[in-house]
Structure formats: C-alpha cells, structure tokens
Motif scaffolding. Sequence first.
Motif, PDB file in Angstrom:
ATOM      1  N   GLN A   1       0.831  -1.206   0.000  1.00 37.00           N
ATOM      2  CA  GLN A   1       0.000   0.000   0.000  1.00 37.00           C
ATOM      3  C   GLN A   1       0.862   1.252   0.000  1.00 37.00           C
ATOM      4  OE1 GLN A   1      -3.255  -0.377  -0.643  1.00 37.00           O
ATOM      5  NE2 GLN A   1      -3.030   1.800  -1.023  1.00 37.00           N
ATOM      6  N   PHE A   2       1.969   1.208   0.743  1.00 34.58           N
ATOM      7  CA  PHE A   2       2.928   2.317   0.737  1.00 34.58           C
ATOM      8  C   PHE A   2       3.380   2.604  -0.700  1.00 34.58           C
ATOM      9  CE2 PHE A   2       7.646   2.457   0.284  1.00 34.58           C
ATOM     10  CZ  PHE A   2       7.812   3.820   0.420  1.00 34.58           C
ATOM     11  N   GLY A   3       3.773   1.566  -1.416  1.00 32.18           N
ATOM     12  CA  GLY A   3       4.269   1.738  -2.786  1.00 32.18           C
ATOM     13  C   GLY A   3       3.187   2.246  -3.729  1.00 32.18           C
ATOM     14  N   ARG A   4       1.964   1.771  -3.523  1.00 29.07           N
ATOM     15  CA  ARG A   4       0.865   2.212  -4.387  1.00 29.07           C
ATOM     16  C   ARG A   4       0.541   3.693  -4.184  1.00 29.07           C
ATOM     17  NH1 ARG A   4      -2.659  -1.624  -6.999  1.00 29.07           N
ATOM     18  NH2 ARG A   4      -1.631  -3.645  -6.931  1.00 29.07           N
ATOM     19  N   PHE A   5       0.511   4.116  -2.918  1.00 28.67           N
ATOM     20  CA  PHE A   5       0.273   5.543  -2.656  1.00 28.67           C
ATOM     21  C   PHE A   5       1.399   6.383  -3.239  1.00 28.67           C
ATOM     22  CE2 PHE A   5      -2.541   4.652   1.294  1.00 28.67           C
ATOM     23  CZ  PHE A   5      -3.693   4.867   0.550  1.00 28.67           C
ATOM     24  N   LEU A   6       2.621   5.926  -3.009  1.00 31.30           N
ATOM     25  CA  LEU A   6       3.776   6.640  -3.561  1.00 31.30           C
ATOM     26  C   LEU A   6       3.650   6.741  -5.084  1.00 31.30           C
ATOM     27  CD1 LEU A   6       6.622   7.869  -3.274  1.00 31.30           C
ATOM     28  CD2 LEU A   6       7.569   5.545  -3.262  1.00 31.30           C
ATOM     29  N   GLY A   7       3.214   5.657  -5.704  1.00 32.99           N
ATOM     30  CA  GLY A   7       3.062   5.621  -7.166  1.00 32.99           C
ATOM     31  C   GLY A   7       2.017   6.608  -7.651  1.00 32.99           C
ATOM     32  N   LYS A   8       0.918   6.713  -6.912  1.00 31.05           N
ATOM     33  CA  LYS A   8      -0.125   7.649  -7.333  1.00 31.05           C
ATOM     34  C   LYS A   8       0.360   9.088  -7.193  1.00 31.05           C
ATOM     35  CE  LYS A   8      -4.606   6.120  -6.413  1.00 31.05           C
ATOM     36  NZ  LYS A   8      -5.613   5.330  -5.648  1.00 31.05           N
ATOM     37  N   GLY A   9       1.039   9.386  -6.075  1.00 34.52           N
ATOM     38  CA  GLY A   9       1.624  10.711  -5.912  1.00 34.52           C
ATOM     39  C   GLY A   9       2.614  10.992  -7.033  1.00 34.52           C
TER      40      GLY A   9
ATOM     41  N   GLN B   1       2.759   9.790 -10.045  1.00 36.91           N
ATOM     42  CA  GLN B   1       2.157   9.984 -11.364  1.00 36.91           C
ATOM     43  C   GLN B   1       1.474  11.344 -11.491  1.00 36.91           C
ATOM     44  OE1 GLN B   1       2.495   7.938 -14.161  1.00 36.91           O
ATOM     45  NE2 GLN B   1       1.754   9.851 -15.030  1.00 36.91           N
ATOM     46  N   ILE B   2       0.765  11.754 -10.441  1.00 38.96           N
ATOM     47  CA  ILE B   2       0.105  13.071 -10.488  1.00 38.96           C
ATOM     48  C   ILE B   2       1.167  14.161 -10.583  1.00 38.96           C
ATOM     49  CG2 ILE B   2      -1.401  14.675  -9.232  1.00 38.96           C
ATOM     50  CD1 ILE B   2      -2.647  12.117  -7.899  1.00 38.96           C
ATOM     51  N   HIS B   3       2.233  13.990  -9.794  1.00 37.47           N
ATOM     52  CA  HIS B   3       3.368  14.898  -9.824  1.00 37.47           C
ATOM     53  C   HIS B   3       3.981  14.919 -11.238  1.00 37.47           C
ATOM     54  CE1 HIS B   3       7.367  16.086  -7.584  1.00 37.47           C
ATOM     55  NE2 HIS B   3       6.975  16.985  -8.434  1.00 37.47           N
ATOM     56  N   ASP B   4       4.075  13.758 -11.849  1.00 40.30           N
ATOM     57  CA  ASP B   4       4.654  13.638 -13.190  1.00 40.30           C
ATOM     58  C   ASP B   4       3.812  14.399 -14.216  1.00 40.30           C
ATOM     59  OD1 ASP B   4       7.009  12.082 -14.215  1.00 40.30           O
ATOM     60  OD2 ASP B   4       5.526  11.472 -15.715  1.00 40.30           O
ATOM     61  N   ASP B   5       2.489  14.299 -14.073  1.00 34.87           N
ATOM     62  CA  ASP B   5       1.594  15.035 -14.984  1.00 34.87           C
ATOM     63  C   ASP B   5       1.823  16.540 -14.853  1.00 34.87           C
ATOM     64  OD1 ASP B   5       0.477  12.635 -15.797  1.00 34.87           O
ATOM     65  OD2 ASP B   5      -1.270  12.791 -14.486  1.00 34.87           O
ATOM     66  N   ILE B   6       2.107  16.973 -13.628  1.00 37.41           N
ATOM     67  CA  ILE B   6       2.367  18.404 -13.404  1.00 37.41           C
ATOM     68  C   ILE B   6       3.701  18.796 -14.038  1.00 37.41           C
ATOM     69  CG2 ILE B   6       2.814  20.163 -11.625  1.00 37.41           C
ATOM     70  CD1 ILE B   6       0.879  18.541  -9.798  1.00 37.41           C
ATOM     71  N   LEU B   7       4.725  17.943 -13.839  1.00 41.05           N
ATOM     72  CA  LEU B   7       6.047  18.229 -14.424  1.00 41.05           C
ATOM     73  C   LEU B   7       5.976  18.295 -15.948  1.00 41.05           C
ATOM     74  CD1 LEU B   7       8.399  16.060 -12.159  1.00 41.05           C
ATOM     75  CD2 LEU B   7       8.156  18.550 -12.168  1.00 41.05           C
ATOM     76  N   GLU B   8       5.064  17.511 -16.537  1.00 41.91           N
ATOM     77  CA  GLU B   8       4.857  17.551 -17.997  1.00 41.91           C
ATOM     78  C   GLU B   8       4.570  18.975 -18.470  1.00 41.91           C
ATOM     79  OE1 GLU B   8       3.954  15.460 -20.890  1.00 41.91           O
ATOM     80  OE2 GLU B   8       5.117  13.838 -20.019  1.00 41.91           O
TER      81      GLU B   8
ATOM     82  N   GLU C   1      15.023   5.336   5.696  1.00 37.64           N
ATOM     83  CA  GLU C   1      15.476   5.583   4.322  1.00 37.64           C
ATOM     84  C   GLU C   1      14.300   5.689   3.344  1.00 37.64           C
ATOM     85  OE1 GLU C   1      19.827   3.326   4.722  1.00 37.64           O
ATOM     86  OE2 GLU C   1      18.233   2.406   3.534  1.00 37.64           O
ATOM     87  N   LEU C   2      13.266   4.897   3.592  1.00 36.28           N
ATOM     88  CA  LEU C   2      12.095   4.945   2.692  1.00 36.28           C
ATOM     89  C   LEU C   2      11.381   6.294   2.809  1.00 36.28           C
ATOM     90  CD1 LEU C   2      10.736   1.304   3.122  1.00 36.28           C
ATOM     91  CD2 LEU C   2      11.702   2.292   1.035  1.00 36.28           C
ATOM     92  N   VAL C   3      11.292   6.806   4.034  1.00 37.75           N
ATOM     93  CA  VAL C   3      10.689   8.128   4.225  1.00 37.75           C
ATOM     94  C   VAL C   3      11.511   9.183   3.476  1.00 37.75           C
ATOM     95  CG1 VAL C   3      10.093   9.922   5.907  1.00 37.75           C
ATOM     96  CG2 VAL C   3       9.641   7.522   6.449  1.00 37.75           C
ATOM     97  N   GLN C   4      12.827   9.079   3.607  1.00 37.55           N
ATOM     98  CA  GLN C   4      13.706  10.014   2.898  1.00 37.55           C
ATOM     99  C   GLN C   4      13.474   9.945   1.383  1.00 37.55           C
ATOM    100  OE1 GLN C   4      14.891  11.874   5.602  1.00 37.55           O
ATOM    101  NE2 GLN C   4      16.825  11.936   4.463  1.00 37.55           N
ATOM    102  N   LEU C   5      13.270   8.739   0.895  1.00 41.81           N
ATOM    103  CA  LEU C   5      13.046   8.567  -0.548  1.00 41.81           C
ATOM    104  C   LEU C   5      11.763   9.272  -0.988  1.00 41.81           C
ATOM    105  CD1 LEU C   5      13.995   7.242  -3.228  1.00 41.81           C
ATOM    106  CD2 LEU C   5      12.487   5.323  -2.685  1.00 41.81           C
ATOM    107  N   VAL C   6      10.712   9.121  -0.183  1.00 40.51           N
ATOM    108  CA  VAL C   6       9.461   9.808  -0.525  1.00 40.51           C
ATOM    109  C   VAL C   6       9.699  11.314  -0.603  1.00 40.51           C
ATOM    110  CG1 VAL C   6       7.064  10.258   0.125  1.00 40.51           C
ATOM    111  CG2 VAL C   6       8.064   8.000   0.560  1.00 40.51           C
ATOM    112  N   GLU C   7      10.432  11.841   0.385  1.00 35.84           N
ATOM    113  CA  GLU C   7      10.715  13.281   0.401  1.00 35.84           C
ATOM    114  C   GLU C   7      11.479  13.693  -0.855  1.00 35.84           C
ATOM    115  OE1 GLU C   7       9.390  15.307   2.345  1.00 35.84           O
ATOM    116  OE2 GLU C   7       8.687  14.053   4.005  1.00 35.84           O
ATOM    117  N   LEU C   8      12.409  12.846  -1.266  1.00 33.64           N
ATOM    118  CA  LEU C   8      13.210  13.121  -2.464  1.00 33.64           C
ATOM    119  C   LEU C   8      12.324  13.150  -3.713  1.00 33.64           C
ATOM    120  CD1 LEU C   8      16.444  13.151  -3.063  1.00 33.64           C
ATOM    121  CD2 LEU C   8      15.959  10.933  -4.106  1.00 33.64           C
ATOM    122  N   ILE C   9      11.436  12.179  -3.806  1.00 35.37           N
ATOM    123  CA  ILE C   9      10.565  12.078  -4.984  1.00 35.37           C
ATOM    124  C   ILE C   9       9.591  13.262  -5.018  1.00 35.37           C
ATOM    125  CG2 ILE C   9       8.658  10.715  -5.944  1.00 35.37           C
ATOM    126  CD1 ILE C   9      10.221   8.194  -5.246  1.00 35.37           C
TER     127      ILE C   9
END
Lengths: 319, 319
Positions: free
Chosen positions: A199-207, A209-216, A306-314
């Motif tokens: 579930q952590f990975g899925r939420f991260l993935g949705k964030g 992708q939405i972020h990616d659409d904005i970067l587009e 480290e996983l929390v840090q990764l989310v912050e980085l992304i």
Amino acid sequence: MSNFDRLIEFIRSEVNKSLKNLKLPNKPTYLYQPIRYAIDAKGKRFRPILAHLSGRSTNVDPDALMNISLAIELLHSFTLVHDDIMDNDTLRHGKITIHEKWDSSTAILAGDGIYTLAQIVLNDLPENINKISKYFNKTTLEICEGQALDKEFEHDKNVTEDMYLDMIEKKTGALLGASAVLPAIYNGEKGKLIDSYEQFGRFLGKGFQIHDDILELTADSQIMGKSLGSDITEGKQTLMVIKARNEYPDKWNDIISSSGNQEQFNNICKFFKKTGILEESRSIANSYFNYSIDILNNLEGVNTYELVQLVELIKKRNH
Amino acid sequence: MSNFDRLIEFIRSEVNKSLKNLKLPNKPTYLYQPIRYAIDAKGKRFRPILAHLSGRSTNVDPDALMNISLAIELLHSFTLVHDDIMDNDTLRHGKITIHEKWDSSTAILAGDGIYTLAQIVLNDLPENINKISKYFNKTTLEICEGQALDKEFEHDKNVTEDMYLDMIEKKTGALLGASAVLPAIYNGEKGKLIDSYEQFGRFLGKGFQIHDDILELTADSQIMGKSLGSDITEGKQTLMVIKARNEYPDKWNDIISSSGNQEQFNNICKFFKKTGILEESRSIANSYFNYSIDILNNLEGVNTYELVQLVELIKKRNH
C-alpha cells in the motif's frame, strides 16, 4: 551531499552497472541492439532504488535484492518501449525512442525481449522464485490493464477523477507497490507487513504519477528528456484536465480546440495556474506522498527511515 | 476415425475447453476483448497436442500437462499476435488479425497480456516451476531471436539455406522442442532422454516450417485461413526462394520483379514445380520428419508410438 544522497547515488550506479553487465549476445543485431539501447538509457532508476531501500529495511540478501531490482527495471523498460509506440512518443530519457530510431516492428520485438529478460533474471533468484514470480506476473497484468484504461480514456470526456485515480494505480502504482513489497515477500514476511509495504508503494506511485503530470507542464523539456505537453493535445487524461473540463467546460473547450502548438501549450499552463487547478493537483499528489509516509510511520519493528527520505526526495523532484 | 485420430480430437477439444475456461476479467475491454478473440481462434493446437503426447510417453500428471500445454499455446498465440503486426498479415486462423480488426496499439498490448497469462498459467504448476519457467523463458528469447532473423533476412539476397535453417530452428523449432521436452523436464528426467526429446521436437519443427512454406503456395487459402503467397512478395526467405535465387538467378529475378498480383503468384508456383524446387523442398521437409522419427525409435524405455503417429499426421497435413 548528504549520506542519504550518497546512498541513492551508490544504488543507482550499482543498478546501472548491473544493467550494463547483463550478458546479452550481439546477434541478431535486429533484437539485441535496440534492447541494449533501451537498457543503457539514463533512467532515474526510482523503482530499483525503491526495491533496494525496501529490502534494506527488512534485511534482504543484497544479491537477491539486485535480481529483484533488475527484473523490476526491465519490466519497467519493456512497458516504456511498448507504450512509446502506442502513444507515438519520440523522445525518452533524452534519447530518440526505439520505434522512431528504428521502426515499430523493431520496438515491438525489443520490448518482448526485454520482458523475457526480466523473467530470466527472476529465474536466477536463489530461492522463493515461485512466490516472487507469481506476484511479478500479477503486477505485469495489472500494468497492462492500466495502459488499456489509459488508451480507453483518450478523448473520453466522461472520465472522472476516480476513474483516473484507478487507472494510475494500475499503470504506475502497481509497479511501485511491487518494488516496495517484493523484497519483503522474498524474505518470507507475511500479513500486515506485506499489505503495508504494497500500500505504501501504491500511494507513492499515485503521488508520483500526479506529480509527473504536473512536471509535464512545468518542467524544462530538455531536463525531462522528453517532449512535453503532447499528452494533453493527444487527449490523455490527467487530474488537471478532468478538473478543467468539469469546472470550466466552455473555457476549457476553447483552449483545447485551438491548434496544438506552443501557444496552446502556454495557454494551458497559464490556465491551470490561474484557476488554481495546478496547485490543487499538487496538493493531491502531496496527500498521496503523505499517506505513504503515514503507512511507514505506523510500521513496527522495521527501520523505514530511508524509505521516508526517498518519498521526500521524490516529492521534491523537478524533472 | 482411428483410435489415434480420436485421441488427437479429444486432446484438441480438452485444450480448447481449458482455453475457454481461462478466467479473464471482462474489463478493461481494450485489453481483454482482443485477448479473448485471440485465444478463442480456431488454432490447430499442434504444440499443446505434442506436449500432451510427449507427457503421456513419460507418464506426466495430466493436470500439470495441461498447465504446460496451455502456457505453450499462449506463448505461441502471443508471438502470432505480434508477428502479424510486424508482417502486416491481415488474416489468421480464418479471422481478421487483431491489429487489423482494432489497431496496432491494441494488438501490442493484447500480445503482452497473453504472454503474461502464459507466465501466470505456468505459476500454477504444483511443482518444478523453476526448472520449467527457466526453460520456457529461454525458449521465448530464442523465438524472439528467430523472429529478429526473419526480419533481418527480408529482401536480403545473401541469405543462404543454412542461415534459413538456423532461423526456422529458432523461430519454429525452439517451441516444438519445448513442447516435446517440457513434460519430461517436469517429470525430473535427465540426460540423454531430455536431449532426445528436445532434438526430436526441433527436427519436427524444422520439417513443419518447411512444409508450411510449401503449403503457403499449394494450399487453398480459405482452408489455410490466411492469405497466401504474400510472404514471398514481401521479401521473406524460404528454402524455395533461396534455391530459385541461387540456381536460376535471372529467371527468378524476372518473376519477382513483376507486380505482386495473382498472376505473379501463379507464376511463382509454376516455376517451383517446373524446376523441381518444390519437390526438393518437400523432400528436405520429409528428411527432418524422418530424423525426428529416428530419434524416437532410438529411445529406450518409453513408449513413443503416439509421437511417431503425430509426426506422420503432421507430415500428411494439407492445410
């Protein structure tokens, strides 16, 4: 550079090294030259990095972790090669896409070969191959479903935000979920821990992708390494497009009815900024990032720093 | 109908039933409708029949045998869906091909989904999944190599008979080899028996492909369920084309330089008959069929009667 940044750089370079060292024959050139081209492209390697950090949190054997990570990155590469054909994209990671540099037939076959290599890499795991392979294949089918929905939704004005969120969960969330959970599955973890990692990975993935659409819309196309904005004019759905269509139907119709040039692209960006739709979407992306951190914070007995840090980085990435 | 014919009919109908019963969601339609369409097409099911007969000869558990057979047929179906896009073929098993009925994107994704389903079916084997999966994926990569060579060879006048035979061994032989040997691998057989089953299938595959190239010219297109002869005008290599080019360079050049219509097709057929090239190729196909039977006859301790019968059946097929 912080310790964490150095760790990320180290994992990325190890993943790149392992991809480079993947033993491939030279011939037939028709098959292996484009495969090499795709594998050597400068991807961000977020998925294998996620798998590595996730595996570190449950002390997974590093060699097995590299196998899982490579299989995930190869699966990702395969979907990109085929998606780029389907979406007529000409640039990826700053390089011309395979179907554009060669042709569609070459790209179809290269994608097939890359997915087969992903399976072959998984077969090299020292144990638990069956459990890992089952989850891996279930994930691939879900990604196919996500891509199918993405294609179905093109130019469909009835697509809702919920439909979009379901689509990106399959198309992007499933693979980030797999990257997060496969190391734990390999380690024989069960129950709540498994569900939480997924579930952590899925939420991260949705964030993500939405972020990616904005970067587009907001990033520099040269830094992003791909042509930007074309998705919208090709009828692709994003949260912003759906919000604009629902909240400002006439205005939005005017904007997208004009010819698909740089001016239109600029107008779309300005419109999303002015109406607050851009900020609203950014805040939804951030909610998903925060949900993913909440899940990590609720986990007991594993070190998720480290996983929390990764989310912050992304969350902070701008390309 | 002989006992053997009844057995073949029974296996074919069981395979078809299992394919029909393969549980697939209905949605997304974009993905599952073309997959269902491809799976339900009336194939000859030679590969799963071969796997079943091979498994009967070493007493493999029938349920496992069906899993292996279905995975093989799905792998075959996936390659057909993608090959048809690459080769612009519009008819397959008497039905319009997916990329023609829908479009290329739909067909690319459907093929990806079918190959993923093959992997999922393999994952359901009760045991020995790793050994089976390794061989299966190695086979897929070899088939990709065969298809790559086939594409590389198009319009290449320097392709020799040996290069052609190597190409069809990969493109067709590898999967018939896998169909013959996977049941024995599942049963834990080792050494000479494994090598023999594989080699038997590969020889059978080469005979099958050369025979198929001949049927492309001599069979009824309606019975074959696909458009015939187009391969040659599209520059595809066959034994007959290579022989004609080498033995009658000027004459052959004249014939293929004319426009690609029904008259040209008839001229090519007449030419192959008149020059004896057709008969020569038929005899090479028969040699491979005979090699495959020789291998079976040299095997001790297994009852290969049904497999020999199958070779005879394939040798005699006229569509």
